[in-house]
Design an enzyme around this catalytic site. Sequence first.
Site, mmCIF file in Angstrom:
data_model
loop_
_atom_site.group_PDB
_atom_site.id
_atom_site.type_symbol
_atom_site.label_atom_id
_atom_site.label_comp_id
_atom_site.label_asym_id
_atom_site.label_seq_id
_atom_site.Cartn_x
_atom_site.Cartn_y
_atom_site.Cartn_z
ATOM 1 N N GLY A 107 0.825 -1.206 0.000
ATOM 2 C CA GLY A 107 0.000 0.000 0.000
ATOM 3 C C GLY A 107 0.855 1.250 0.000
ATOM 4 C CB ILE A 138 -8.863 -4.553 2.985
ATOM 5 C CG1 ILE A 138 -8.505 -3.935 4.339
ATOM 6 C CG2 ILE A 138 -8.239 -5.933 2.840
ATOM 7 C CD1 ILE A 138 -9.285 -4.565 5.494
ATOM 8 C CG ASP A 139 -7.759 0.588 4.697
ATOM 9 O OD1 ASP A 139 -8.404 -0.400 5.106
ATOM 10 O OD2 ASP A 139 -6.969 1.230 5.408
ATOM 11 N NE ARG A 157 -29.912 -7.012 22.157
ATOM 12 C CZ ARG A 157 -29.384 -8.139 22.620
ATOM 13 N NH1 ARG A 157 -28.715 -8.930 21.795
ATOM 14 N NH2 ARG A 157 -29.517 -8.476 23.875
ATOM 15 C CG MET A 173 -9.802 -3.099 9.648
ATOM 16 S SD MET A 173 -8.361 -4.040 9.126
ATOM 17 C CE MET A 173 -7.891 -4.814 10.667
ATOM 18 N NE ARG A 206 -4.560 -6.837 7.426
ATOM 19 C CZ ARG A 206 -3.883 -6.172 8.371
ATOM 20 N NH1 ARG A 206 -4.207 -4.923 8.649
ATOM 21 N NH2 ARG A 206 -2.898 -6.727 9.018
HETATM 22 O O1 F6P Z 1 -4.264 -0.282 6.157
HETATM 23 C C1 F6P Z 1 -4.987 -1.446 6.246
HETATM 24 C C2 F6P Z 1 -5.511 -1.662 7.625
HETATM 25 O O2 F6P Z 1 -6.281 -2.802 7.512
HETATM 26 C C3 F6P Z 1 -6.273 -0.482 8.261
HETATM 27 O O3 F6P Z 1 -7.596 -0.384 7.817
HETATM 28 C C4 F6P Z 1 -6.143 -0.790 9.718
HETATM 29 O O4 F6P Z 1 -6.259 0.376 10.494
HETATM 30 C C5 F6P Z 1 -4.771 -1.350 9.800
HETATM 31 O O5 F6P Z 1 -4.500 -1.959 8.562
HETATM 32 C C6 F6P Z 1 -4.571 -2.317 10.929
HETATM 33 O O6 F6P Z 1 -3.245 -2.697 10.948
HETATM 34 P P1 F6P Z 1 -2.596 -3.707 11.983
HETATM 35 O O7 F6P Z 1 -2.801 -5.072 11.429
HETATM 36 O O8 F6P Z 1 -1.173 -3.306 12.026
HETATM 37 O O9 F6P Z 1 -3.317 -3.520 13.292
#
Ligand code: F6P
Length: 351
Positions: free
Chosen positions: A105, A129-130, A165, A172, A277
């Site tokens: 990324g 994934i972002d 609810r 993420m 992820r």
């Molecule tokens: O950048 C991708 C990402 O999945 C973000 O959305 C998230 O904040 C981060 O990685 C989390 O990273 P780590 O696995 O280091 O906690």
Amino acid sequence: MRIGILTGGGDAPGLNAVIHAVAHALLQQDGIELLGIEDGFLGLIERRTRPLDWQAVSGIATLGGTVLGTSNQVSPVSYQGRDRRDDVLNYARAIGLDGVVAIGGDGTMFIADALNRHGLPMIGAPKTIDNDIAHVERSVGFDTAVATVTEAIDRIRSTAQSHSRVMLVETMGRNAGWLALEAGVAAGADIILLPEIEYELDAIAAACRACMARQRHAIVCVAEGAKPRGGQATVRTRIESSPDPIRLGGVAHVLTAQLTPLLAAEVRATILGHVQRGGAPTPGDRVLGAQLGVAAADLVRAGAWGNMVALEQGSLGHVALGEVSGRTRHVPADHPLIHAARRLGVSFGDA
Ligand code: F6P
């Protein structure tokens, strides 16, 4: 020619599809040898590589994770207080490396650019994934994450309906809300909160009340980077040793505590975390991985070092590595999917 391949930063489903495609496209050419660099840039610092032949990449395209391993926030530009770029360059020369394909990324592209300028030829291939990499409208991993989050919200909806609810689902998405937006729309979330649109608590509470009155449950899909008007995102932890120390997370719990006294209904939160992820890539991510991997191999063959594969308006191309880092691709406030969602009655928590 001897070419290295590494995966950097957080993993994403489809990384192996890219590795597989780069390898297949290059190994077909006589005289090209491949080395897998282990655990991202850490493998270059610690001198850990292994041969990547036909056998090593056989059947990997369908697997989640990365067969090469990865490391987050490890950079030869500054590692344990020292600039390791000369060491990396010496190692690359010693093993006869002509260049490296780095799959990653924004952070990975930043490091790749720094190494390229320092004398180690680099090509970038985008994943996250972002889905927030500049010049890339669809990055590897995003499609699978959207599918995972959509399925999770589908499941949460049935229990929300049973118990009448309000259910918050945290996805993420540190700086960009693409994942929460697409999965939220796909799963029919009632309220979607993105880093790009600051929310008002009262607006969220009013939208929840309207949903409860209409359908006796409410689904809030909230990106981890969502923040209140004029406020900050919720920090889960700080990793002081990291060049990027902030880890977000927990906004769904914060909102649950704030909404509970404002609503008659019970409020519950689910943080999806790393499940987003993991797992095997969707067919879409496998196909995209194949296309990006072949495009990266083509850049290697053309000697177009210092570039990342780009995907804009449906066309594959390339862009200078230096044009990528620090330019997060945000969801524009007037994005057509935001318009469509608003027309569907989705609240974005703004007034
Ligand atoms: O950048 C991708 C990402 O999945 C973000 O959305 C998230 O904040 C981060 O990685 C989390 O990273 P780590 O696995 O280091 O906690």
